[in-house]
Enzyme design. Structure first.
Site, PDB file in Angstrom:
ATOM      1  N   ASN A  12      -7.878 -21.437  52.077  1.00 33.95           N
ATOM      2  CA  ASN A  12      -7.842 -20.248  51.227  1.00 33.95           C
ATOM      3  C   ASN A  12      -8.664 -20.562  49.990  1.00 33.95           C
ATOM      4  OD1 ASN A  12      -7.291 -18.082  49.574  1.00 33.95           O
ATOM      5  ND2 ASN A  12      -5.071 -18.263  49.674  1.00 33.95           N
ATOM      6  N   HIS A 158      -2.342  -7.998  51.191  1.00 38.80           N
ATOM      7  CA  HIS A 158      -1.139  -8.748  51.581  1.00 38.80           C
ATOM      8  C   HIS A 158      -0.809  -8.547  53.064  1.00 38.80           C
ATOM      9  CE1 HIS A 158       0.439  -8.619  47.147  1.00 38.80           C
ATOM     10  NE2 HIS A 158      -0.281  -9.704  47.369  1.00 38.80           N
ATOM     11  N   ARG A 219      -1.115  -6.525  36.511  1.00 35.25           N
ATOM     12  CA  ARG A 219      -1.742  -5.259  36.904  1.00 35.25           C
ATOM     13  C   ARG A 219      -0.795  -4.100  36.673  1.00 35.25           C
ATOM     14  NH1 ARG A 219      -2.834  -7.972  42.357  1.00 35.25           N
ATOM     15  NH2 ARG A 219      -4.627  -9.310  41.971  1.00 35.25           N
TER      16      ARG A 219
END
Length: 395
Positions: A12, A158, A219
């Site tokens: 990742n 996600h 956010r």
């Protein structure tokens, strides 16, 4: 190929980090993170140096494949794919939709292909699980020609987490995955809700970007678009300043100065008004999405909390579902205070409320193995696309 005999390296790659985990079958045997790539202060100069460092420290004997997390697959990738030059080119074309993430993901793929030329590389996309959302759920009500030209639609994110958690929920309840309807709530620094019907994503709260939807650590989630125009016209904010405000200085940190829910909960317990308000805004937004997805699904069998906050905060779980008893939704305080994967609703509740620890890396392993075996992927995904076309919206 037996999944138990595989050795899969999961990578990742972020803009300044590489997270990695090596699996033997379903068991993680090594892992870690290399940080501060390209930054001053002693970090690796680039992703190639970071990956060389990672690979040098691992026993890669008998390595079966490398599974790469790729954030954005656009409208092109509905499933993980074996990486070739055409796939690399397609991911490159999608950079305008994920300018902070896809370049780093690509760097990891390209370096791994260079350093491990004989090992298959598989790209697993965060957005792929949501390609089953109906067009009515993916389409924004703007000029369709403009939307087509600039690739404006709901993509969702996600996906690996929602896929893993919804399937794990079915197993926890001993129910067939293809028959169960689940609302999964991934609550971490980033947060999203997903409605899963019979293993297929039918709605999700994140949209064209991860900014839409639930309140998050930094956010804002949902807001009136007029706020952007107002800040520009009346406040003189530059576009980049608004982007920074909504993505990095909003959410919990914007309301409290702290993006860590643990700190917010501690300050709330001490009676701080700002922390209490942030808690209420956060949990109210979740409750609104639960109600909306209940209506979309028509029948809900389970609601599952996952990720850091979802797995560890009984206060958030209880507040997010409080008052929904008439819908068959309730949380048992004693079960809610426990630990591990479990059902936290009362035995008589119509809808099971669950807590499941997400494992996105293991999901990447399983999807990587599925690609290599050329077999049907877990319910909710489709067969790999071997020779993808270029995204129409970006051509």
């Amino acid at each position: 190929m037996s999944g138990d005999a595989t050795r899969i390296l999961v990578l990742n790659c972020g803009s300044s980090s590489v997270k990695y985990r090596l699996y033997a079958g379903r068991d993680a045997v090594a892992g870690g993170t290399v940080e501060r790539i390209g930054e001053s202060g002693g970090g690796p100069a680039n992703h190639e140096m970071a990956l060389r460092e990672v690979l040098a420290g691992l026993d890669l004997t008998g390595l079966t494949a490398v599974g790469h997390r790729v954030v954005h697959g656009g409208t092109l990738f509905a499933a993980p794919v074996l990486v070739d030059d055409a796939v690399v080119a397609a991911i490159q074309d999608l950079i305008p939709l994920a300018p902070l993430h896809n370049p780093a993901n690509l760097a990891g793929i390209e370096v791994a292909r260079q350093l491990l030329p004989d090992v298959p590389q598989v790209a697993v996309f965060d957005t792929a699980f949501h390609r089953t959302i109906p067009e009515a759920g993916a389409t924004y009500a703007i000029d369709l020609a403009v939307a087509e030209r600039f690739g404006i639609r709901r993509y969702g994110f996600h996906g690996t987490s929602h896929a893993y958690v919804s399937r794990r929920t079915a197993a926890l309840l001993d129910r067939p995955y293809e028959e169960i309807n689940t609302i999964s709530l991934h609550l971490g620094n980033g947060a999203s809700a997903c409605a899963v019907a019979g293993g297929r994503s039918v709605a999700t709260s994140m949209g064209m970007s991860p900014l839409e939807g639930l309140v998050m650590g930094t956010r804002s989630g949902d807001l009136d678009p007029t706020i952007i125009f107002h800040l520009r016209r009346e406040g003189g904010f530059a576009v980049d300043d608004i982007d920074d405000l909504l993505n990095y200085r909003s959410g919990l940190v914007g309301m409290t100065g702290d993006n860590d829910m643990r700190a917010v909960l501690r300050r709330r317990a001490e009676g701080e008004a700002a922390a209490s308000l942030a808690f209420d805004v956060y949990s109210r937004r979740i409750k609104g999405y639960v109600g909306a997805y209940y209506a979309l699904l028509g029948r809900v069998d389970a609601i599952t909390f996952t990720a850091g906050i979802g797995e560890k905060s009984p206060e958030i779980r209880a507040a997010s579902l409080a008052g929904l008893e008439r819908l068959g939704i309730a949380v048992d305080p004693q079960r809610n205070a426990g630990s591990g994967d479990r059902v936290i609703s009362p035995p008589e509740a119509e809808i099971a409320v669950c807590v499941v620890a997400t494992d996105e890396e293991l999901e990447i392993v399983e999807e990587t193995v599925a690609v290599l075996e050329h077999r049907q992927l877990p319910a909710g995904t489709t067969q790999p696309v071997p020779e993808p076309e270029r995204p129409k919206a970006l051509s």
